[in-house]
Design a protein around this motif. Structure first.
Motif, PDB file in Angstrom:
ATOM      1  N   MET A   1      10.624  30.458  17.035  1.00  0.00           N
ATOM      2  CA  MET A   1       9.858  30.632  15.883  1.00  0.00           C
ATOM      3  C   MET A   1       8.249  30.882  16.285  1.00  0.00           C
ATOM      4  N   VAL A   2       7.727  31.654  15.558  1.00  0.00           N
ATOM      5  CA  VAL A   2       6.111  31.902  15.824  1.00  0.00           C
ATOM      6  C   VAL A   2       5.377  31.380  14.699  1.00  0.00           C
ATOM      7  N   VAL A   3       4.489  30.551  14.685  1.00  0.00           N
ATOM      8  CA  VAL A   3       3.621  30.172  13.686  1.00  0.00           C
ATOM      9  C   VAL A   3       1.995  30.595  13.821  1.00  0.00           C
ATOM     10  N   ASP A   4       1.928  31.247  12.943  1.00  0.00           N
ATOM     11  CA  ASP A   4       0.256  32.216  13.019  1.00  0.00           C
ATOM     12  C   ASP A   4      -0.502  31.270  12.232  1.00  0.00           C
ATOM     13  N   LEU A   5      -1.406  30.317  13.178  1.00  0.00           N
ATOM     14  CA  LEU A   5      -2.440  29.560  12.322  1.00  0.00           C
ATOM     15  C   LEU A   5      -3.590  30.190  11.496  1.00  0.00           C
ATOM     16  N   ASP A   6      -3.615  31.390  12.268  1.00  0.00           N
ATOM     17  CA  ASP A   6      -4.631  32.328  11.312  1.00  0.00           C
ATOM     18  C   ASP A   6      -4.085  32.684   9.740  1.00  0.00           C
ATOM     19  N   ARG A   7      -2.933  32.745   9.842  1.00  0.00           N
ATOM     20  CA  ARG A   7      -2.364  33.018   8.244  1.00  0.00           C
ATOM     21  C   ARG A   7      -2.170  31.745   7.416  1.00  0.00           C
ATOM     22  N   CYS A   8      -1.620  30.717   8.265  1.00  0.00           N
ATOM     23  CA  CYS A   8      -1.476  29.426   7.525  1.00  0.00           C
ATOM     24  C   CYS A   8      -2.565  28.828   6.662  1.00  0.00           C
ATOM     25  N   THR A   9      -2.497  28.308   5.531  1.00  0.00           N
ATOM     26  CA  THR A   9      -3.292  27.931   4.816  1.00  0.00           C
ATOM     27  C   THR A   9      -3.373  26.397   4.417  1.00  0.00           C
ATOM     28  N   GLY A  10      -2.217  25.860   5.309  1.00  0.00           N
ATOM     29  CA  GLY A  10      -1.868  24.459   5.005  1.00  0.00           C
ATOM     30  C   GLY A  10      -1.302  23.791   3.685  1.00  0.00           C
ATOM     31  N   CYS A  11      -0.419  24.883   3.036  1.00  0.00           N
ATOM     32  CA  CYS A  11      -0.281  24.501   1.647  1.00  0.00           C
ATOM     33  C   CYS A  11       0.940  23.478   1.588  1.00  0.00           C
ATOM     34  N   GLN A  12       1.704  23.412   2.591  1.00  0.00           N
ATOM     35  CA  GLN A  12       2.991  22.656   3.078  1.00  0.00           C
ATOM     36  C   GLN A  12       4.057  23.064   2.223  1.00  0.00           C
ATOM     37  N   ALA A  13       4.151  24.270   1.650  1.00  0.00           N
ATOM     38  CA  ALA A  13       5.438  24.721   0.996  1.00  0.00           C
ATOM     39  C   ALA A  13       6.433  24.487   1.879  1.00  0.00           C
ATOM     40  N   CYS A  14       6.373  24.797   3.260  1.00  0.00           N
ATOM     41  CA  CYS A  14       7.191  24.715   4.386  1.00  0.00           C
ATOM     42  C   CYS A  14       7.779  23.260   4.281  1.00  0.00           C
ATOM     43  N   THR A  15       6.949  22.275   4.213  1.00  0.00           N
ATOM     44  CA  THR A  15       7.727  20.922   4.096  1.00  0.00           C
ATOM     45  C   THR A  15       8.345  20.850   2.978  1.00  0.00           C
ATOM     46  N   THR A  16       7.958  21.136   1.888  1.00  0.00           N
ATOM     47  CA  THR A  16       8.524  20.812   0.643  1.00  0.00           C
ATOM     48  C   THR A  16      10.196  21.636   0.479  1.00  0.00           C
ATOM     49  N   ALA A  17       9.916  22.901   0.853  1.00  0.00           N
ATOM     50  CA  ALA A  17      10.993  23.695   0.779  1.00  0.00           C
ATOM     51  C   ALA A  17      12.292  23.142   1.791  1.00  0.00           C
ATOM     52  N   CYS A  18      11.601  22.518   2.987  1.00  0.00           N
ATOM     53  CA  CYS A  18      12.726  22.109   3.816  1.00  0.00           C
ATOM     54  C   CYS A  18      13.305  20.957   3.514  1.00  0.00           C
ATOM     55  N   GLN A  19      12.441  19.953   2.803  1.00  0.00           N
ATOM     56  CA  GLN A  19      13.179  18.869   2.303  1.00  0.00           C
ATOM     57  C   GLN A  19      14.279  19.064   1.234  1.00  0.00           C
ATOM     58  N   ILE A  20      13.792  19.927   0.384  1.00  0.00           N
ATOM     59  CA  ILE A  20      14.716  20.476  -0.804  1.00  0.00           C
ATOM     60  C   ILE A  20      15.825  21.165  -0.216  1.00  0.00           C
ATOM     61  N   GLU A  21      15.566  21.953   0.763  1.00  0.00           N
ATOM     62  CA  GLU A  21      16.980  22.804   1.046  1.00  0.00           C
ATOM     63  C   GLU A  21      17.903  21.867   1.907  1.00  0.00           C
ATOM     64  N   ASN A  22      17.157  20.803   2.514  1.00  0.00           N
ATOM     65  CA  ASN A  22      18.071  20.080   3.421  1.00  0.00           C
ATOM     66  C   ASN A  22      18.374  18.539   2.823  1.00  0.00           C
ATOM     67  N   ASN A  23      18.408  18.428   1.418  1.00  0.00           N
ATOM     68  CA  ASN A  23      18.722  17.214   0.692  1.00  0.00           C
ATOM     69  C   ASN A  23      18.256  16.148   1.474  1.00  0.00           C
ATOM     70  N   VAL A  24      16.740  16.142   1.877  1.00  0.00           N
ATOM     71  CA  VAL A  24      16.026  15.000   2.281  1.00  0.00           C
ATOM     72  C   VAL A  24      15.736  14.060   0.895  1.00  0.00           C
ATOM     73  N   ALA A  25      15.926  12.728   0.972  1.00  0.00           N
ATOM     74  CA  ALA A  25      15.899  11.945  -0.394  1.00  0.00           C
ATOM     75  C   ALA A  25      14.489  11.847  -0.378  1.00  0.00           C
ATOM     76  N   PRO A  26      13.825  11.629  -1.778  1.00  0.00           N
ATOM     77  CA  PRO A  26      12.315  11.428  -2.154  1.00  0.00           C
ATOM     78  C   PRO A  26      11.839  10.371  -1.415  1.00  0.00           C
TER      79      PRO A  26
END
Lengths: 799, 234
Positions: free
Chosen positions: B13-38
């Motif tokens: 994986m390559v994460v481009d910090l110049d594009r990232c806005t820190g919205c954390q959609a990745c965090t939430t998408a991951c939790q929901i995709e992978n059945n992480v309990a709230p």
């Protein structure tokens, strides 16, 4: 709505989770009861590519289902915020088990924000209202639809018969057709009070834009093509009305071009997420953004860096403004008021004027915010000064989606009398702030019945005690909310709407490049509870009222109205159905060469395509069509109103000639700065635990209200990070945890904010309500639309 | 499958910090995709929220010259993962495709790996996972729920790879580039997360991971992470 016993533990069962309606509790040996396919077992058990043999003691586990359920994907539009992102819901065995962004949708191109990802949780949320509620004996009790509707329509009919039709007000949080339905309803019923009920300027333009450009639709900010972005005030990356579109444009401005990475400068009291992503963060005193804009303007004018071509051809009243700005807004004076060093003002003014296209963003872009309309005008005038109005990389005026309007409505004499009355707020559709002022004694007649239609006016106003008191004075309050939000809690009747994944709706919006977009929201699954489409409920109420009101909304099914309305788009033979990214340059090329092809087909094909692909758009922006962008009577950009405002005084920051920083009222030494958190700033009003978990991650203090203090202020108060403190303003007191933050401006206390959400029993989101309850809601006309909180000062003590 | 003819891909994986806005959609998408309990207020307070994809804030400097950098941080899927070395039961393995996996059925919950991982990407399940009321209806059927007492971590959405491989196999073809990507990369509003085979010279991550802007976290430890970052700026 008993929230008790919701988290019953579940016995391990042999069933798939479709039948588990409660919490999931698992033992190690139950691990694979959720696995849908035998083929996936090795992968899931080991999550590595080499299958791991099942340990012998696991073999006695429950029998696995033989195959996965049928999987389908359905397009719709997210309703978490006004962003209008297209999504695709994944449906397995009748359940929504996930969403992805619609890759064809031009606003988000397959991406979503945390709120969008949480869309299924809104549908299955435990705090949903499951059927109509009527207040009996002081409490909201379940009722049938007939009872609830009769209750409301009876009162409306009664008011109308007493020539009090105008005392019915409707606060509208919808856009598109649902908004038109409400307008038609009120026009036939006889009430002039159609009030904008959202903190965003997503369906009406902000007052500054309206004044300077005379436009009737909100503006698009072409950030993607800007080379210089200057942001004033709160976080434009977190708090804009379309966060995914803004983020995408940001990424393109940064890395979408081979050369010319956009330069970003951010003025804000705290190092926010937006500020952290800027090339330069300049801390300033909150509330002085307008003065700073005028200081920058002073330097640009003094050095002759303005776009003379634009100003001469399209400006009006410029010389008047120029004289005042040059007289009163010397960078030294501005520096004293704003706290921004003089050298910085001079340097940034030169940069802004020379690295074009440059664009200035204030609350007019963000929507919710504390900037006065004068400050917004000053910021927006910077755009005109450098020719960034209706130009690439600047502020654009997107054309309207060519849907057919609803047929015009007829009314009778009673209705005409009602319509002739002075509307709440004197005709300015300035949103709920006006309603509050009206209720607090500014009105010439009392509002007798308030319909909160797709809106939570109390939440938008901050949900504080003062707001509750003012709205409680309305004798009859009706909410259409799917959740028990602030307004619904106070309501006399709740007529719950479907959630956005359970209904038909149009979603007209635009991209950052000003292309009109029509998203089609379709029901992903049948309504789970006894809820009804709010527009259909209005039609039913109209039938209950009878007369011309009933005649205005003769239909029963909103889908029919929607289908009729999009015929206009089909007839326009413009644009295309959503398509892959690669199609975009083609359409533009064809347009430029004067050959426009309609791929829309017959209407039935068009409709089927709309539903399958998620919508229609027209990827053309005609920069030559100036009349759309400049709709003032003069047909020019009006600098005059700003000059007048600047000449007399500059609200929110004293007069231009006044010296020194804004001073604190006695006893309240810290200026309160309320700022948006991206995912909190939705309006689905469902408190979502996964979203709560990421709010304020950068502050490392989630799940509760916090107040940020600069290290010197914290030392004076003797508090450290995590300490419980009481934050007190003239409006009220809240408890919060202190966060000593290196990125905070001394003298300013910053707190996160969002519109009031439903603080349900299961997933509380009280923090946002509490913070906004502190804010002094502006009592003046200066603050409008989203600007429902004004200049607030606080003191902090240890709890 | 004709996969044996080719070397296994090295997923990275390559994460481009110049594009990232820190919205954390990745965090939430991951939790929901992978059945992480709230999570809950209490859980979060104790630092026990499970975020396979987290966002790490780094602050530098003093007011007014302060910098904040927000780093999306999944499992690094190291080529030399320290977590494997300490696991007493072999519950942590690295596959031929470089994905560091956790075998839940073997894990005894000793938490040696959570301590050994320098990136703190491993999460112990302190609580029984619970979903309030009907929210359990939204569980992803492709991923099962981990019980209390075991360690879990980012799998690079391995179930998606498995599904993509199954589909390719059923259609008698190789896995196509771009056919498999984790939820975080798919959802990212700014396309800041690029994902693919690090060894595929035609792929995006191949060239991006060789960019002059590239850095990796705690590179001097010799863990050889397969998650690369591109720093902000020109």
């Amino acid at each position: 709505m008993s929230p008790k016993n919701r988290s019953k533990s579940l016995r391990p069962s042999t069933k798939t989770p479709k039948s588990t309606s409660d919490s999931v509790k698992l033992g190690r040996r139950d691990l694979f009861w959720m696995v849908p396919t035998a083929a996936a077992v090795p992968a899931l058990l080991s999550s590595c590519s080499r299958p791991d043999p099942l340990p012998p003691h696991w073999a006695s586990g429950p029998k696995l289902p033989s195959k996965a359920g049928k999987e389908t994907w359905v397009s719709s539009v997210c309703g978490g915020c006004p962003g209008g992102c297209g999504l695709r819901a994944r449906i397995v065995e009748g359940r929504i088990v996930g969403v992805a962004g619609n890759p064809l949708h031009p606003i988000n191109r397959g991406a979503l924000c945390p709120l969008g990802v949480s869309a299924p949780h809104v549908v299955y949320h435990p705090d949903r209202i499951r059927g109509p509620l009527v207040r009996r004996g002081g409490e909201l009790k379940a009722a049938t639809w007939d009872e609830a509707l009769a209750e409301v329509s009876g009162r409306m009919k009664d008011l109308r018969s007493r020539n009090l039709a105008h005392t019915v007000a409707l606060v509208d949080g919808n856009r598109g057709l649902a908004r038109e339905v409400a307008a038609a309803f009120l026009a036939a019923f006889g009430s002039p009070n159609h009030i904008h009920g959202r903190p965003w300027n997503d369906s009406v333009p902000g007052e500054a834009l309206k004044t300077l450009q005379g436009v009737t639709l909100p503006a698009a900010y072409d950030l993607e093509n800007a080379r210089y972005i200057m942001a004033f005030g709160s976080g434009w990356l977190e708090g804009s009305s379309s966060p995914v579109a803004t983020a995408r444009a940001y990424a393109l401005a940064r890395r979408g071009r081979k050369t010319d990475r956009a330069h970003v400068v951010h003025f804000e009291a705290r190092l926010s997420v937006s500020a952290a992503h800027a090339d330069e963060w300049v801390p300033l005193m909150p509330g002085t953004e307008g003065v700073l804009a005028l200081g920058l303007m002073h330097m640009i004018l003094r050095e002759g860096l303005e776009d003379r071509d634009f100003i001469d051809r399209w400006g009006n009243g410029f010389e008047f403004l120029r004289a005042i700005v040059l007289r009163d807004y010397h960078p030294d004076a501005v520096s004293e008021r704003t706290g921004v060093p003089t050298a910085t003002i001079i340097r940034l003014a030169r940069q802004f004027a020379s690295k074009r296209p440059a664009v200035a963003l204030g609350d007019e872009h963000n929507g919710p915010g504390a900037q006065t309309v004068e400050a917004r005008m000053a910021i927006h005038a910077l755009n005109a000064l450098v020719g960034s109005v209706n130009a690439p990389g600047g502020v654009l005026s997107p054309p309207q989606v060519p849907t057919d309007p609803l047929p015009t409505t007829e009314t009778d004499d009673t209705g005409k009398k009602g319509l002739a009355m002075a509307p709440v707020g004197g005709g300015r559709s300035d949103g709920v702030t006006e309603l509050l002022a009206w209720q607090e004694g500014g009105g010439s007649y009392p509002v007798n019945l308030l319909l909160a239609y797709g809106s939570d006016p109390m939440g938008v106003l901050g949900g504080g005690e003062r707001v509750r008191t003012a709205l409680r004075r309305v004798p009859f309050l009706v909410s259409f909310s799917s959740f028990l939000d602030d307004t619904a809690k106070q309501a006399d009747v709740v007529l719950p709407d479907h959630t956005y994944l359970e209904k038909w709706q149009d979603d007209p919006s635009f991209t950052t490049r000003g292309f009109p977009v029509l998203g089609i929201r379709q029901p992903i699954l049948k309504p789970r509870f006894d809820t009804r489409h709010s527009a259909e409920v209005l039609a039913e109420l109209a039938r209950g009222v009878g007369g011309p009101t009933a005649a205005a909304l003769p239909w029963k099914d909103f889908k029919e109205v929607l289908q009729t309305s999009v015929k206009g788009v089909h007839r326009s033979a413009r644009g295309s159905l959503f398509d892959v990214v690669e199609a975009e340059p083609w359409v533009e090329t064809m347009e430029r060469s004067g050959w426009r092809a309609s791929n829309l087909g017959s209407f039935d094909e068009f409709w089927a395509g709309l539903v399958a692909r998620g919508g229609w758009w027209d990827p053309i922006y005609d920069f030559g069509e100036r009349t759309r962008a400049l709709r003032t009577p003069s047909g020019r950009f009006e600098f005059g109103p700003l000059a007048k405002a600047v000449e007399k005084a500059f609200p929110g920051a004293g007069t231009g000639t006044e010296r020194g920083a804004p001073s604190a009222p006695s006893g309240f030494p810290l200026r309160l700065h309320l700022y948006p958190l991206l995912a909190a700033f939705g309006d689905s009003s469902a408190p979502l635990p996964w979203v709560q978990d990421v709010l304020g991650r950068e502050m490392e203090l989630q799940w509760g209200l916090w107040v940020e203090l600069a290290p010197p202020d914290a030392r004076t108060l003797g508090v450290t990070t995590g300490a419980k403190v009481q934050v007190e303003s003239a409006e009220g007191t809240v408890e919060a945890r202190a966060k000593v933050y290196e990125g905070a401006r001394p003298g300013v206390a910053s707190m996160p904010l969002g519109p009031g959400g439903a603080a349900g029993e299961v997933c509380k989101r009280a923090m946002l309500q509490q913070a906004s309850a502190l804010a002094a809601i502006s009592r003046t006309r200066n603050a409008m639309d989203g600007a429902v909180w004004g200049d607030t000062w606080v003191r902090i003590r240890k709890a | 499958m004709t996969e044996s003819a080719k070397p296994a891909p090295r997923w990275g994986m390559v994460v481009d910090l110049d594009r990232c806005t820190g919205c954390q959609a990745c965090t939430t998408a991951c939790q929901i995709e992978n059945n992480v309990a709230p999570s809950s207020a209490e859980t979060a307070d104790k630092g026990r929220s499970i975020r396979w994809m987290d966002q790490l804030p780094y602050m530098e400097g003093e007011y007014p010259n302060v910098k904040m950098r927000l780093l999306p941080r999944p499992c690094m899927h190291c080529d030399h993962p320290p977590c494997i070395k300490v696991c007493p039961v072999g519950a942590t393995t690295k596959g031929a495709d470089g994905i560091v996996a956790q075998i839940y059925s073997r894990c005894i919950g000793c938490r040696y790996c959570t301590t050994a991982c320098p990136y703190t990407v491993r999460y112990f399940n302190w609580y029984e996972p619970t979903w309030p009321d009907d929210l359990a209806q939204t569980l992803n059927p492709d991923v099962f729920v981990r019980p209390r007492g075991i360690v879990e971590k980012c799998t690079l959405c391995h179930h998606r790879l498995q599904n993509a491989k199954d589909k390719a196999a059923a259609e008698r073809r190789d896995l196509a580039p771009g056919e498999y990507s984790p939820a975080c990369a798919d959802i990212c509003p700014t396309q800041a997360i690029a994902f693919g085979d690090l060894d595929d010279p035609h792929g995006e991550v191949f060239s991006q991971s060789r960019s002059p802007r590239v850095f990796r976290l705690l590179e001097d430890l010799g863990t050889e992470p397969k998650v690369f970052y591109l720093r902000e700026g020109e």
